[in-house]
Scaffold this active site. Structure first.
Site, mmCIF file in Angstrom:
data_model
loop_
_atom_site.group_PDB
_atom_site.id
_atom_site.type_symbol
_atom_site.label_atom_id
_atom_site.label_comp_id
_atom_site.label_asym_id
_atom_site.label_seq_id
_atom_site.Cartn_x
_atom_site.Cartn_y
_atom_site.Cartn_z
ATOM 1 N N CYS A 119 54.155 41.027 48.281
ATOM 2 C CA CYS A 119 52.862 40.558 48.818
ATOM 3 C C CYS A 119 53.034 39.558 49.956
ATOM 4 C CB CYS A 119 52.024 39.941 47.708
ATOM 5 S SG CYS A 119 51.609 41.149 46.442
ATOM 6 N N HIS A 263 46.199 36.488 51.355
ATOM 7 C CA HIS A 263 46.583 37.728 50.697
ATOM 8 C C HIS A 263 45.516 38.059 49.664
ATOM 9 C CE1 HIS A 263 48.669 40.776 48.600
ATOM 10 N NE2 HIS A 263 48.768 40.063 47.502
ATOM 11 N N ASN A 293 44.378 45.222 45.999
ATOM 12 C CA ASN A 293 45.559 44.551 46.520
ATOM 13 C C ASN A 293 46.456 45.605 47.170
ATOM 14 O OD1 ASN A 293 48.016 43.276 46.901
ATOM 15 N ND2 ASN A 293 48.054 42.286 44.889
HETATM 16 N N1 COA Z 1 40.952 46.891 31.510
HETATM 17 C C1 COA Z 1 40.541 46.352 30.358
HETATM 18 N N2 COA Z 1 41.272 45.464 29.654
HETATM 19 C C2 COA Z 1 42.460 45.123 30.155
HETATM 20 C C3 COA Z 1 42.951 45.649 31.365
HETATM 21 C C4 COA Z 1 42.145 46.574 32.035
HETATM 22 N N3 COA Z 1 42.536 47.147 33.203
HETATM 23 N N4 COA Z 1 44.159 45.129 31.608
HETATM 24 C C5 COA Z 1 44.438 44.291 30.611
HETATM 25 N N5 COA Z 1 43.409 44.288 29.725
HETATM 26 C C6 COA Z 1 43.287 43.531 28.483
HETATM 27 C C7 COA Z 1 44.616 43.118 27.924
HETATM 28 O O1 COA Z 1 45.152 44.125 27.106
HETATM 29 C C8 COA Z 1 44.267 41.887 27.160
HETATM 30 O O2 COA Z 1 43.693 42.255 25.928
HETATM 31 P P1 COA Z 1 43.915 41.353 24.626
HETATM 32 O O3 COA Z 1 43.308 40.041 24.932
HETATM 33 O O4 COA Z 1 43.212 42.134 23.570
HETATM 34 O O5 COA Z 1 45.394 41.286 24.443
HETATM 35 C C9 COA Z 1 43.210 41.287 28.035
HETATM 36 O O6 COA Z 1 42.609 42.335 28.781
HETATM 37 C C10 COA Z 1 43.814 40.327 29.021
HETATM 38 O O7 COA Z 1 42.843 39.530 29.358
HETATM 39 P P2 COA Z 1 43.228 38.261 30.123
HETATM 40 O O8 COA Z 1 44.665 37.960 29.943
HETATM 41 O O9 COA Z 1 42.275 37.178 29.784
HETATM 42 O O10 COA Z 1 43.034 38.741 31.584
HETATM 43 P P3 COA Z 1 43.126 37.809 32.799
HETATM 44 O O11 COA Z 1 41.886 37.011 32.902
HETATM 45 O O12 COA Z 1 44.443 37.088 32.838
HETATM 46 O O13 COA Z 1 43.107 38.841 33.982
HETATM 47 C C11 COA Z 1 44.545 39.794 35.593
HETATM 48 C C12 COA Z 1 44.167 39.727 34.125
HETATM 49 C C13 COA Z 1 45.720 40.738 35.754
HETATM 50 C C14 COA Z 1 43.367 40.321 36.400
HETATM 51 C C15 COA Z 1 44.924 38.367 36.083
HETATM 52 O O14 COA Z 1 45.849 37.798 35.216
HETATM 53 C C16 COA Z 1 45.454 38.336 37.464
HETATM 54 O O15 COA Z 1 44.769 38.631 38.429
HETATM 55 N N6 COA Z 1 46.731 37.906 37.646
HETATM 56 C C17 COA Z 1 47.330 37.847 38.933
HETATM 57 C C18 COA Z 1 47.607 39.229 39.380
HETATM 58 C C19 COA Z 1 48.111 39.295 40.779
HETATM 59 O O16 COA Z 1 47.600 38.647 41.639
HETATM 60 N N7 COA Z 1 49.137 40.113 40.986
HETATM 61 C C20 COA Z 1 49.674 40.376 42.258
HETATM 62 C C21 COA Z 1 50.423 39.209 42.749
HETATM 63 S S1 COA Z 1 50.256 39.007 44.394
#
Ligand code: COA
Length: 336
Positions: A119, A263, A293
């Site tokens: 990224c 980004h 992204n």
């Molecule tokens: N749809 C539905 N549920 C999903 C899912 C999806 N696509 N992906 C994961 N889940 C579930 C998980 O299984 C988990 O369930 P559980 O609580 O029963 O175990 C739950 O949702 C996770 O929720 P949570 O951890 O609260 O999500 P979050 O608020 O952390 O959001 C992301 C997840 C990935 C959107 C977030 O962590 C994020 O944006 N991280 C940075 C990602 C990023 O920028 N990556 C690139 C780097 S440049």
């Protein structure tokens, strides 16, 4: 003093739109979850043939973006003496996409260098272009960020945390030497490899005979994996730090910045950073809702869209900032 100025921008994204509802038809997710957690409504994925192969290559996407940037800069393409191509998804294991781009654009043996900084690739690419120009090694550099993510995603429930976030696309800029007091004023680049395995695709690996095993494929070790919460926490902190550092280096204040082009990882990350820096929404560019992204392509796509939307004017101070796998992060300060 010679500076490196961006004189043309371009981008290309596939026509095929994949909505959150489309994804919900294939994996256990929902429009509400994706929108709430990331701000993404849809993304572009390359069209495929009936064998599942993409109709065009990543380098061809890069070439389409580059042709637009070359036309916008109004230069003879043969004046390009260096290509810098940022991607984590090269078309083949080696060589990198830069040489395929050189061939597609028929660039008469311009130098080609690939950057694998995920990224952060485009931010590193702009810093490298600045260094090439300031050192006299090049006068005109083509910097491209492009990604084919759609073929690398695990479209089973196992991969749903990542699969919903990423899209395909390419962006490009022409960077030229100038004696005017504008262009890239400062860059900051960082990495912290202790977190390399918190956001990574492990296979293929050089340590394995044959590079990849059936077991690795069964376990999905060739797909990207991410510790989403950790990435989120680090990204929010490092985006803010990098912006503050590059502003200090350039001797300017956040109040002088006309537009922040972050980004596009997650709208919540962008909002948190803007809130910390007290930047109003009109001074922060966002297109994540439409493209998701696109990794190294997000900043040049956003930059090209911002130019076309009239949100960047001559003399404006622009900041680009990125964080990603590595972990790597960095920022550029640009006088347009
Ligand atoms: N749809 C539905 N549920 C999903 C899912 C999806 N696509 N992906 C994961 N889940 C579930 C998980 O299984 C988990 O369930 P559980 O609580 O029963 O175990 C739950 O949702 C996770 O929720 P949570 O951890 O609260 O999500 P979050 O608020 O952390 O959001 C992301 C997840 C990935 C959107 C977030 O962590 C994020 O944006 N991280 C940075 C990602 C990023 O920028 N990556 C690139 C780097 S440049």
């Amino acid at each position: 003093m010679t500076r490196a100025a961006i004189t043309g921008t371009g981008f290309w994204v596939p026509e095929r739109i994949v909505t959150n509802d489309d994804l919900a038809g294939w994996i256990d997710t929902s429009d509400a979850w994706i929108t709430e957690r990331s701000g993404i409504s849809e993304r572009r994925w390359l069209e495929r043939d009936d064998q599942g192969r993409t109709l065009i290559t990543g380098a061809e996407m890069g070439a389409r973006a580059a042709r637009e940037a070359i036309a916008a800069a109004n230069i003879d393409k043969n004046t390009i003496d260096q290509i810098i191509y940022a991607t984590l998804n090269p078309d083949v294991f080696f060589p990198g996409n830069g040489v395929f781009l050189e061939h597609l654009l028929e660039l008469n043996t311009a130098g080609a260098m690939d950057i694998r900084n995920q990224c952060t690739g485009f931010v590193y690419g702009l810093a490298a272009a600045d260094g090439f120009i300031q050192s006299g090694l090049a006068r005109t550099v083509l910097v491209v960020g492009g990604e084919v993510q759609s073929t690398a995603l695990d479209l089973s429930d196992r991969g749903r945390d990542i699969a919903v976030l990423f899209g395909d696309g390419a962006g490009a800029v022409v960077v030229q030497a100038t004696d005017e007091d504008r262009g890239i004023l400062a860059s900051v680049l960082h990495s912290q490899g202790r977190y390399a395995r918190e956001l990574f695709a492990e296979a293929p690996v050089a340590t394995e005979t044959g590079r990849i095993t059936a077991a690795m494929i069964d376990e999905g070790r060739h797909f990207p994996h991410m510790n989403g919460k950790l990435v989120f926490q680090h990204a929010t902190r490092r985006f803010t730090e990098a912006i503050e550092e590059v502003l200090r280096k350039g001797g300017v204040d956040i109040g002088d910045v006309a537009l922040l082009i972050p980004h596009q990882a997650n709208q919540r990350i962008t909002d948190a950073v803007a809130a910390r820096l007290e930047l109003p929404a009109e001074r922060v560019f966002s297109n994540i809702a439409r493209y998701g992204n696109t990794t190294a392509a997000t900043i040049p796509i956003a930059m090209a869209e911002a130019v076309r939307a009239g949100r960047i004017h001559s003399g404006d101070l622009i900041v680009t900032v990125a964080f990603g796998s590595g972990f790597t992060w960095g920022a550029n300060l640009i006088r347009w």
